[in-house]
Design an enzyme around this catalytic site. Sequence first.
Site, short mmCIF file in Angstrom:
data_model
loop_
_atom_site.label_atom_id
_atom_site.label_comp_id
_atom_site.label_asym_id
_atom_site.label_seq_id
_atom_site.Cartn_x
_atom_site.Cartn_y
_atom_site.Cartn_z
N THR A 1 78.28 -84.06 32.28
CA THR A 1 77.95 -85.22 31.45
C THR A 1 79.10 -85.44 30.45
OG1 THR A 1 75.59 -84.94 31.70
CG2 THR A 1 76.31 -86.04 29.70
N ASN B 1 68.17 -77.07 34.86
CA ASN B 1 68.51 -77.31 33.45
C ASN B 1 67.43 -78.01 32.62
OD1 ASN B 1 70.83 -76.07 34.20
ND2 ASN B 1 72.10 -77.90 34.23
N TYR C 1 65.32 -80.48 33.30
CA TYR C 1 65.00 -81.91 33.50
C TYR C 1 63.76 -82.03 34.40
CZ TYR C 1 69.32 -82.30 30.97
OH TYR C 1 70.27 -82.17 29.99
N HIS D 1 69.26 -83.03 41.32
CA HIS D 1 69.32 -82.19 40.11
C HIS D 1 67.92 -81.64 39.84
CE1 HIS D 1 70.31 -80.54 36.35
NE2 HIS D 1 70.95 -81.55 35.79
N ASN E 1 67.21 -76.68 27.14
CA ASN E 1 66.14 -77.68 27.09
C ASN E 1 64.75 -77.05 26.96
OD1 ASN E 1 67.61 -80.10 26.99
ND2 ASN E 1 67.93 -80.08 29.21
#
Length: 359
Positions: free
Chosen positions: A29, A181, A183, A178, A238
């Site tokens: 990112t 992490n 999400y 994805h 996260n």
Amino acid sequence: MKSTTAGLFTPIKLGANVLPNRIVMAPLTRCRIGADGVPIEINATYYAERASAGLIISEACAISAQGVGYANTPGIYSEAQIAGWHKVTQQVHNRGGRIFLQLWHVGRISHPSLQPDGNLPVAPSAILPTGQAFTYDGPQPFVMPRALEKEEISGIIMDYQRAAKNAIDAGFDGVEIHAANGYLIDQFLRNSTNQRKDTYGGSVKNRLRFLSEVVSAVSKVCEPARIGIRLSPENSFNDISDDDPQTLFDGAIDHLNLFGLAYVHIVEGIIHSPDNIKQAFNYDKLRARYQGRYIANNGYDRERAEAALASGAADLISFGIPFIANPDLPNRLARGMPLNKADPSTFYTGGMNGYIIHQ
Ligand code: PHB
């Protein structure tokens, strides 16, 4: 599939693509995308500069407006975004490279100011993450997400499917789902964030259901040999965790074996942490269980990478931060040249500094 004497420069077949080396550019990112999540010229230049990677994986791209979680990050759900990405893939291909798009829905790691109509972010369960969202007005505390209704889930799965088709239409050589992490997919997988009482929560089998339905749906528009998946078994970034990650991710691997995908891409250890090297989780067990290609990620340097390839602990290695400051990373690794040191203050700040390298 154990490779015996492979090194970083041993070519490898990765599903439908043949790579000249085993150096993968990890998804990064960078917060430099144009308005409305549309890639612009500088983004194409940035990726094309890195085309000597065996494979580039794009920065994470929102599959829908609801999937957006950070300011200045891209999408793959509008015609303008598809056209913008098409220029990126053309420039990478013109320089002889290969590039996959990473499909992203952030789930609860968002903020009403980034959501359509100022809605609440959605998640498997209404559980507030600690920390802050990165909005257009700077960091803002996370808000309590809204738990998805069961009936809404198929719509999100269709968003993944449409986004994958858009990526192929934009000229990508494949897609990476994805599932790492912290999400949305990871929020369904791990029990700190999934407290659902329906068929998407509870047992490992149920928590794998969302991932499995996403992979199935994407496989209908993109051949499995062009699909990879990213998992992060013990990453706490996260604000996420699981009581029994080995059982969960061994189960995920058994399930993924059924699909014949191009690869799994494993984040070992914890990201954004000085203590990032792999920890208690048994990655060798995971690797032995998986019947396809295994990309290892997180904190590798040349020496560790060559050792992992030589021992068969991985088939390919992905590098993130080293690619930021060294667009010619494969050349530098091949010659044993020193690497430029990346400047963390430029990672997410926008602007050319630390993005496009003028040599
Ligand atoms: C980040 O912006 O820090 C970020 C984005 C996507 C990831 C991991 C980290 O998968």
